[in-house]
Design a protein around this motif. Sequence first.
Motif, PDB file in Angstrom:
ATOM      1  N   PHE A 169      93.387   7.446 -20.469  1.00 57.29           N
ATOM      2  CA  PHE A 169      93.624   8.793 -20.428  1.00 57.29           C
ATOM      3  C   PHE A 169      95.594   8.461 -21.041  1.00 57.29           C
ATOM      4  CE2 PHE A 169      97.852  10.608 -18.771  1.00 57.29           C
ATOM      5  CZ  PHE A 169      97.509  12.619 -18.890  1.00 57.29           C
ATOM      6  N   LEU A 170      96.366   7.794 -20.743  1.00 56.48           N
ATOM      7  CA  LEU A 170      97.556   6.655 -21.367  1.00 56.48           C
ATOM      8  C   LEU A 170      97.016   6.944 -22.859  1.00 56.48           C
ATOM      9  CD1 LEU A 170      98.638   4.937 -18.553  1.00 56.48           C
ATOM     10  CD2 LEU A 170      99.426   7.064 -18.882  1.00 56.48           C
ATOM     11  N   ARG A 171      95.823   6.383 -22.688  1.00 53.54           N
ATOM     12  CA  ARG A 171      95.617   5.767 -24.968  1.00 53.54           C
ATOM     13  C   ARG A 171      95.336   7.171 -25.539  1.00 53.54           C
ATOM     14  NH1 ARG A 171      90.799   2.552 -25.808  1.00 53.54           N
ATOM     15  NH2 ARG A 171      92.002   2.419 -27.800  1.00 53.54           N
ATOM     16  N   SER A 172      94.952   7.913 -24.431  1.00 55.87           N
ATOM     17  CA  SER A 172      94.553   9.146 -25.735  1.00 55.87           C
ATOM     18  C   SER A 172      96.015  10.007 -25.731  1.00 55.87           C
ATOM     19  CB  SER A 172      93.866   9.967 -24.945  1.00 55.87           C
ATOM     20  OG  SER A 172      94.416  10.362 -23.682  1.00 55.87           O
ATOM     21  N   GLN A 173      97.287   9.479 -24.855  1.00 57.87           N
ATOM     22  CA  GLN A 173      98.467  10.515 -25.061  1.00 57.87           C
ATOM     23  C   GLN A 173      99.483   9.825 -25.818  1.00 57.87           C
ATOM     24  OE1 GLN A 173      98.148  13.394 -23.214  1.00 57.87           O
ATOM     25  NE2 GLN A 173      96.886  13.750 -23.058  1.00 57.87           N
ATOM     26  N   GLY A 174      99.020   8.284 -26.319  1.00 58.22           N
ATOM     27  CA  GLY A 174      99.911   7.440 -27.275  1.00 58.22           C
ATOM     28  C   GLY A 174     100.934   7.489 -26.332  1.00 58.22           C
ATOM     29  N   LEU A 175     101.016   6.869 -24.780  1.00 57.94           N
ATOM     30  CA  LEU A 175     102.124   7.489 -24.331  1.00 57.94           C
ATOM     31  C   LEU A 175     102.320   5.376 -24.145  1.00 57.94           C
ATOM     32  CD1 LEU A 175     100.915   9.196 -21.045  1.00 57.94           C
ATOM     33  CD2 LEU A 175     102.974   9.132 -23.482  1.00 57.94           C
ATOM     34  N   VAL A 176     100.776   4.991 -24.575  1.00 57.87           N
ATOM     35  CA  VAL A 176     101.415   3.193 -23.778  1.00 57.87           C
ATOM     36  C   VAL A 176     101.132   2.510 -25.808  1.00 57.87           C
ATOM     37  CG1 VAL A 176     101.499   2.676 -21.386  1.00 57.87           C
ATOM     38  CG2 VAL A 176      99.496   2.794 -23.024  1.00 57.87           C
ATOM     39  N   LYS A 177     101.686   2.311 -26.757  1.00 56.66           N
ATOM     40  CA  LYS A 177     101.330   2.238 -27.950  1.00 56.66           C
ATOM     41  C   LYS A 177     101.491   0.757 -28.381  1.00 56.66           C
ATOM     42  CE  LYS A 177     100.947   3.629 -32.836  1.00 56.66           C
ATOM     43  NZ  LYS A 177     101.309   4.455 -33.723  1.00 56.66           N
ATOM     44  N   GLY A 178      99.861   0.109 -28.146  1.00 58.48           N
ATOM     45  CA  GLY A 178     100.325  -1.707 -28.436  1.00 58.48           C
ATOM     46  C   GLY A 178     100.079  -2.477 -26.803  1.00 58.48           C
ATOM     47  N   TYR A 179     100.492  -1.683 -25.742  1.00 53.98           N
ATOM     48  CA  TYR A 179     100.192  -2.656 -24.642  1.00 53.98           C
ATOM     49  C   TYR A 179      98.933  -2.347 -23.499  1.00 53.98           C
ATOM     50  CZ  TYR A 179     105.293  -2.913 -24.313  1.00 53.98           C
ATOM     51  OH  TYR A 179     106.337  -3.280 -25.402  1.00 53.98           O
ATOM     52  N   LEU A 180      97.884  -1.068 -23.998  1.00 58.97           N
ATOM     53  CA  LEU A 180      96.786  -1.010 -23.539  1.00 58.97           C
ATOM     54  C   LEU A 180      95.744  -0.594 -25.005  1.00 58.97           C
ATOM     55  CD1 LEU A 180      97.273   1.533 -20.137  1.00 58.97           C
ATOM     56  CD2 LEU A 180      96.802  -1.512 -20.277  1.00 58.97           C
ATOM     57  N   THR A 181      95.299  -1.678 -25.441  1.00 61.95           N
ATOM     58  CA  THR A 181      94.559  -1.333 -26.320  1.00 61.95           C
ATOM     59  C   THR A 181      93.011  -1.227 -25.892  1.00 61.95           C
ATOM     60  OG1 THR A 181      93.653  -3.829 -26.175  1.00 61.95           O
ATOM     61  CG2 THR A 181      95.912  -2.941 -27.551  1.00 61.95           C
ATOM     62  N   GLU A 182      92.180  -0.863 -26.709  1.00 60.65           N
ATOM     63  CA  GLU A 182      90.622  -1.089 -26.706  1.00 60.65           C
ATOM     64  C   GLU A 182      90.071  -2.679 -25.737  1.00 60.65           C
ATOM     65  OE1 GLU A 182      88.274  -1.229 -29.739  1.00 60.65           O
ATOM     66  OE2 GLU A 182      87.264   0.532 -29.135  1.00 60.65           O
ATOM     67  N   GLU A 183      90.805  -4.074 -25.735  1.00 54.05           N
ATOM     68  CA  GLU A 183      90.356  -4.541 -25.078  1.00 54.05           C
ATOM     69  C   GLU A 183      91.199  -5.051 -23.783  1.00 54.05           C
ATOM     70  OE1 GLU A 183      90.074  -7.340 -27.347  1.00 54.05           O
ATOM     71  OE2 GLU A 183      89.156  -5.777 -28.896  1.00 54.05           O
ATOM     72  N   HIS A 184      92.340  -4.334 -24.232  1.00 54.42           N
ATOM     73  CA  HIS A 184      92.002  -4.255 -21.907  1.00 54.42           C
ATOM     74  C   HIS A 184      90.548  -3.439 -21.634  1.00 54.42           C
ATOM     75  CE1 HIS A 184      96.519  -4.998 -23.998  1.00 54.42           C
ATOM     76  NE2 HIS A 184      96.404  -5.651 -22.491  1.00 54.42           N
TER      77      HIS A 184
END
Lengths: 70, 322
Positions: B154-169
């Motif tokens: 959810f956070l990634r799809s909303q672009g709220l935590v760019k770079g902090y949460l990635t596909e790797e996480h």
Amino acid sequence: MASTNHIDLHVSQFKPSSNQKTLAIVLLAIGLITFAIGVMKSPERVWTSYLVAFFYFSCLGLGGLFFCGR
Amino acid sequence: MVGVCQKTGRSNDLLYSLDFLGGLVLLAGFKNLYTWADPQFLAENPLIAAKAGYLNTSSFIMRLIIFCGGWVLFKWFIIGNSIKQDQTGDANLTHKNVGLSIGFILFFSLSFSLFSIDLIMSLMPGWYSTIFGIYCFSGMFQATFAVLALMIIFLRSQGLVKGYLTEEHQHDVVKFMKGFTVFWAYIAFSQFMLIWYANIPEETEYYIMRSQNGWLGISFGLLIFRFIIPFLALLPRAWKRNNAHVTAVAFLILIMQYVDIYWMVYPNFFDGQVIFGFWEIGIFAGFTGIFLLGLFTFMQKFSLVPLRDPRIAETISHHVTY
């Protein structure tokens, strides 16, 4: 030491939409009404479902806390 | 890995304070649930009466308050320090949280096990399983990872935590979700196999109740939808990185966590019949509403990422190499 030089970093503040807030409030209202009616009409059924839901969400909350430590 | 869990976990956690109030409400309906709280029942069942030193109303209430109160206090200090660090940048707060976390793990391991025994296992006071607390713990962790995976997506799809949460996480959290899927099955099978093999009437009663009146289908449903399908669905590497796929599996796990608790609780009531309807949906909706309100309030008020945590850089550059 990890380097963050080439990573584009940005954090925005989360703002729930009015639909999201309304959904949460409506769900809460449904729960309160169900509970209030159920306690009078079918107490055993309501307390049993209350125990299941309480344990379910306790687990989720507690699991969240578990991952806040280091 | 710890960092990403902390980022999403601390948002998830505010719920516990609200849920604690739910525990106090539960005490009001306590007599409707636990047969051992009825003096007449104890008089007719000397074997249960022999457990009265542990299973009595005042000690049950005291334990519930100590456990929930302890968790709220740990929450207050651990999350409080993390939020304080967002404002001050004081690295010592991280060291303080290390000490608190060690204390929390010790407190948690004992308290959660007894919490499960008190709330769920004691519904059938003549039955016991020494692995019951771990069974509940494994299900709890599988569900918690499902929530973390959903929040990351959810956070990634909303672009709220760019770079902090990635596909790797996301990949790593999903690996843990799969790991705890296997762990749940391992503990569930261990409990079942030992009871089946020993074949002691006081123990087998638990599974006999869950193999009749429609419960057998739900028992097999747990095996299929809580273990086999999530396990197979989370095997391929690419699928762990597919948002739609992970979302579907995470929701399935969350539904099955409810079914599992329902399966542990309901056969003890209503003449052992499978019963589900408006009351269950309504009460669950209410808790979901509290859950969402707590989540929204926390996420709106505080930073989604502990930006001034001295270890944040390590979590950003995380890569899954296999």
